[in-house]
Design a protein around this motif. Structure first.
Motif, short mmCIF file in Angstrom:
data_model
loop_
_atom_site.label_atom_id
_atom_site.label_comp_id
_atom_site.label_asym_id
_atom_site.label_seq_id
_atom_site.Cartn_x
_atom_site.Cartn_y
_atom_site.Cartn_z
N GLN A 106 75.55 47.11 31.73
CA GLN A 106 74.21 47.66 31.96
C GLN A 106 74.15 49.17 31.70
N LEU A 107 74.25 49.51 30.41
CA LEU A 107 74.06 50.92 30.03
C LEU A 107 72.69 51.38 30.51
N SER A 108 72.61 52.63 30.94
CA SER A 108 71.38 53.11 31.58
C SER A 108 71.05 54.52 31.13
N PHE A 132 79.23 55.88 38.37
CA PHE A 132 78.94 56.23 36.98
C PHE A 132 79.59 57.55 36.60
N PHE A 133 79.69 57.76 35.29
CA PHE A 133 80.24 58.98 34.71
C PHE A 133 79.17 59.46 33.73
N GLY A 134 78.39 60.46 34.11
CA GLY A 134 77.22 60.86 33.33
C GLY A 134 77.50 62.07 32.45
N GLY A 164 75.78 63.42 22.04
CA GLY A 164 76.75 62.37 22.31
C GLY A 164 78.15 62.84 21.95
N SER A 165 78.38 63.02 20.64
CA SER A 165 79.72 63.42 20.19
C SER A 165 80.02 64.89 20.49
N ASP A 166 79.04 65.64 20.87
CA ASP A 166 79.24 67.07 21.12
C ASP A 166 78.79 67.42 22.55
N ARG A 189 89.34 60.52 15.22
CA ARG A 189 90.11 61.01 14.06
C ARG A 189 90.26 62.53 14.11
N LEU A 190 89.23 63.20 14.61
CA LEU A 190 89.32 64.67 14.74
C LEU A 190 90.43 65.04 15.73
N THR A 191 90.48 64.32 16.87
CA THR A 191 91.53 64.59 17.87
C THR A 191 92.91 64.29 17.30
N LYS A 197 70.55 61.86 31.02
CA LYS A 197 71.79 61.30 30.47
C LYS A 197 71.47 59.92 29.92
N ARG A 198 72.17 59.54 28.84
CA ARG A 198 71.85 58.23 28.24
C ARG A 198 73.15 57.47 27.90
N PHE A 199 73.03 56.15 27.89
CA PHE A 199 74.17 55.25 27.61
C PHE A 199 75.23 55.36 28.70
N VAL A 200 74.80 55.48 29.95
CA VAL A 200 75.74 55.63 31.06
C VAL A 200 75.99 54.26 31.68
N GLY A 201 77.26 53.83 31.66
CA GLY A 201 77.60 52.50 32.18
C GLY A 201 77.31 52.39 33.67
N ARG A 210 81.81 45.44 19.06
CA ARG A 210 81.15 46.57 18.38
C ARG A 210 80.93 47.76 19.32
N ALA A 211 80.69 47.46 20.61
CA ALA A 211 80.37 48.52 21.57
C ALA A 211 81.54 49.48 21.78
N PHE A 212 82.77 48.97 21.63
CA PHE A 212 83.93 49.85 21.86
C PHE A 212 83.98 51.00 20.86
N GLU A 213 83.38 50.79 19.70
CA GLU A 213 83.36 51.86 18.69
C GLU A 213 82.72 53.15 19.26
N PHE A 214 81.72 52.99 20.11
CA PHE A 214 80.98 54.17 20.61
C PHE A 214 81.50 54.66 21.96
N MET A 215 81.91 53.71 22.80
CA MET A 215 82.32 54.05 24.16
C MET A 215 83.48 55.05 24.14
N GLU A 216 83.36 56.13 24.90
CA GLU A 216 84.43 57.15 24.97
C GLU A 216 84.64 57.87 23.64
N GLY A 217 83.58 57.92 22.81
CA GLY A 217 83.68 58.66 21.56
C GLY A 217 83.94 57.76 20.37
N THR A 218 83.24 58.02 19.26
CA THR A 218 83.34 57.17 18.07
C THR A 218 84.69 57.38 17.37
N SER A 219 84.98 56.49 16.42
CA SER A 219 86.26 56.60 15.70
C SER A 219 86.34 57.91 14.92
N GLY A 252 75.76 44.52 22.92
CA GLY A 252 77.14 44.24 23.31
C GLY A 252 77.44 44.77 24.70
N LEU A 253 78.49 44.25 25.33
CA LEU A 253 78.89 44.64 26.69
C LEU A 253 77.67 44.72 27.61
N ARG A 254 76.82 43.71 27.53
CA ARG A 254 75.54 43.77 28.24
C ARG A 254 75.72 43.85 29.77
C1 LIG Z 1 79.40 50.53 25.74
C2 LIG Z 1 79.19 52.00 25.90
C3 LIG Z 1 79.50 52.61 27.11
C4 LIG Z 1 79.27 53.98 27.28
N1 LIG Z 1 79.51 54.54 28.52
C5 LIG Z 1 79.20 55.84 28.73
C6 LIG Z 1 79.31 56.39 30.05
O1 LIG Z 1 79.67 55.69 31.01
N2 LIG Z 1 78.99 57.70 30.22
C7 LIG Z 1 78.56 58.49 29.19
O2 LIG Z 1 78.30 59.65 29.43
N3 LIG Z 1 78.42 57.98 27.93
C8 LIG Z 1 78.72 56.68 27.68
N4 LIG Z 1 78.53 56.13 26.42
C9 LIG Z 1 78.02 56.96 25.33
C10 LIG Z 1 79.08 57.29 24.26
O3 LIG Z 1 80.02 58.19 24.78
C11 LIG Z 1 78.33 57.86 23.03
O4 LIG Z 1 77.56 56.80 22.47
C12 LIG Z 1 79.27 58.39 21.99
O5 LIG Z 1 79.92 59.55 22.46
C13 LIG Z 1 78.55 58.72 20.66
O6 LIG Z 1 77.45 59.53 20.91
P1 LIG Z 1 76.03 59.17 20.26
O7 LIG Z 1 75.76 57.73 20.57
O8 LIG Z 1 75.04 60.18 20.69
O9 LIG Z 1 76.29 59.26 18.69
P2 LIG Z 1 76.25 60.59 17.81
O10 LIG Z 1 77.07 61.66 18.45
O11 LIG Z 1 74.82 60.91 17.50
O12 LIG Z 1 76.99 60.12 16.50
C14 LIG Z 1 76.30 59.40 15.46
C15 LIG Z 1 77.27 59.22 14.28
O13 LIG Z 1 77.70 60.51 13.80
C16 LIG Z 1 79.11 60.59 13.77
N5 LIG Z 1 79.55 61.95 14.12
C17 LIG Z 1 79.08 62.72 15.14
N6 LIG Z 1 79.74 63.90 15.18
C18 LIG Z 1 80.65 63.88 14.15
C19 LIG Z 1 81.63 64.80 13.66
N7 LIG Z 1 81.82 66.00 14.25
N8 LIG Z 1 82.38 64.42 12.60
C20 LIG Z 1 82.20 63.21 12.01
N9 LIG Z 1 81.28 62.31 12.42
C21 LIG Z 1 80.52 62.63 13.48
C22 LIG Z 1 79.57 59.59 14.81
O14 LIG Z 1 80.89 59.12 14.53
C23 LIG Z 1 78.54 58.47 14.68
O15 LIG Z 1 78.90 57.60 13.65
C24 LIG Z 1 78.75 54.77 26.22
C25 LIG Z 1 78.45 54.15 24.99
C26 LIG Z 1 78.64 52.79 24.83
C27 LIG Z 1 78.27 52.14 23.52
#
Ligand SMILES: Cc1cc2nc3c(=O)[nH]c(=O)nc-3n(C[C@H](O)[C@H](O)[C@H](O)COP(=O)(O)OP(=O)(O)OC[C@H]3O[C@@H](n4cnc5c(N)ncnc54)[C@H](O)[C@@H]3O)c2cc1C
Length: 390
Positions: free
Chosen positions: A214-216, A128-130, A137-139, A371-373, A163-167, A358-367, A209-211
């Protein structure tokens, strides 16, 4: 050369053969993710696709007689796209190094690297990568998980946090946890952690999605950590945990994009195979989709080449992930629409792919985060010389 078209075509063909092994189990794994280890853990062929280094991989894939370790991004995007055309969740649920392997490869010392890879080579081991936390999440730089001295005398360390949502977290034997040792971004360290330590609990989460992945949730309460478990402790802080995490994202985002591309292509191919009577409008929509699949494949390959060349630059990786995740959602939803109102019931693979997309939208950071990068890369001139991949 890994980018030689003949070599990549041979690799794609081999991956396509492996992908067929996933078809019979795809819906079962989706229905019950706890079957993952039984379905996927016992076949040693999978280890050849997961990027195990040569020293721990005695039976690698061979293309035209040449061993291939699938440890370069350009190789990974070709292989993962093909596998994801059948079941991206199963590929993500395979034992092997996955994301934590990038961190180990970048900053582990010799003993840590050997400990990690020997375990993976000896028996099927999930990793795992925690990084993500419930409130961060995004920060990730604001993370609260802490690595502190165990006692007043300073002997040993303890890890505390969630840690949450860890594959694969709940089924993993070993992984990398990011934790704060000092204030500021340079105070974040990566810890190599076996999951049988006292105080560590992995709890599977229910997902749509991507059940199979087993996100944990990972809970750590006074988990004992030795100094020898801290990755990169022999390196300057500027080349430590956060540095390795950013490089991991930059290299793995093209791979996530290739998963999404594979799902998009799988949905397109499913329509072509199962809906022979198409009206002119649907034919146009499919042709348009095929064009965009080809364009996205070129973007993903350009991102992979960039990641192999300079893992410090994630500009194209973000572009590829934005584009491929959007296309996966569009393609799977279009395919469902083409089969009418009962499509999710009558075509369960399409239903699964649409949920997975749908799950790819969140995995490794949302779109939004990608866009910021991308904007940052543009402002820094990193897109100025970009040319489409051959
Ligand atoms: C299938 C899957 C696999 C994953 N695997 C792992 C894993 O192995 N290890 C791990 O550590 N994590 C994992 N994650 C977690 C994933 O990295 C986070 O879900 C993701 O980074 C978003 O964090 P959050 O869910 O807390 O959403 P939040 O950060 O709370 O974001 C909520 C919303 O706010 C928006 N937002 C947040 N900040 C900004 C900003 N600065 N500007 C504009 N919009 C913003 C987002 O785009 C989103 O729409 C996984 C997630 C999924 C779905």
């Amino acid at each position: 050369m890994t980018t030689d078209p003949g070599f990549l075509a041979g690799l794609r063909g081999l991956a396509r053969e492996h992908a067929e092994l996933l078809r019979p189990t795809a819906l079962g794994l989706d229905a019950d993710p706890s079957t993952g280890p039984a379905l996927l853990g016992s076949d040693p062929r999978w280890l050849r696709l997961t990027g195990m280094p040569a020293a721990y991989n005695p039976d690698p894939l061979r293309v035209a007689g040449r061993p291939v370790y699938v440890d370069r991004c350009v190789e990974q995007v070709v292989v993962m796209e093909e596998l994801a055309r059948v079941d991206a969740a199963a590929v993500l649920a395979l034992p092997g190094p996955s994301m934590s392997g990038f961190v180990v490869a970048d900053i582990a010392d010799e003993e840590q690297r050997d400990r990690y890879y020997r375990r993976l080579a000896d028996r099927p081991t999930w990793t795992f990568f925690g990084m993500t936390e419930p409130a961060h999440g995004s920060d990730p730089a604001s993370m609260g998980t802490a690595l502190r001295p165990a006692g007043e005398d300073g002997a040993g360390l303890v890890l505390n946090g969630t840690k949450r949502f860890v594959g694969n977290g709940a089924r993993a034997g070993v992984g990398v946890v990011f934790a704060r040792r000092h204030p500021g971004p340079l105070g974040v360290v990566a810890v190599l952690l076996e999951t049988d330590r006292p105080g560590f609990t992995g709890i599977p989460l229910e997902t749509l999605g991507l059940r199979g992945l087993q996100l944990s949730e990972l809970r750590m309460r006074d988990v004992p950590v030795a100094d020898a478990d801290v990755l990169g402790r022999h390196r300057p802080a500027t080349r430590g945990g956060m540095w390795a995490a950013v490089r991991t994202f930059n290299r793995y985002r093209p791979v996530v994009a290739s998963f999404a591309l594979g799902v998009a292509q799988g949905a397109h191919d499913y329509v072509v195979a199962h809906r022979r009577q198409l009206g002119a409008g649907d034919r146009d929509r499919l042709a348009d989709l095929a064009d965009r699949l080809a364009g996205t494949r070129a973007t993903v390959m350009a991102a992979a080449e960039s990641a192999d060349h300079d893992p410090g630059d994630g500009t194209l990786a973000s572009a590829a992930k934005i584009r491929a995740t959007a296309l996966a959602e569009e393609s799977t939803l279009l395919a469902l629409r083409m089969f009418g109102p009962g499509a999710r019931w009558e075509h369960p693979m399409l239903d699964k792919w649409a949920r997975d997309a749908r799950a790819f939208e969140f995995m490794e950071g949302t779109s939004n985060v990608q866009r910021l990068t991308l904007a940052q890369g543009h402002l820094n001139g990193r897109l100025d010389d970009v040319r489409p991949a051959a």
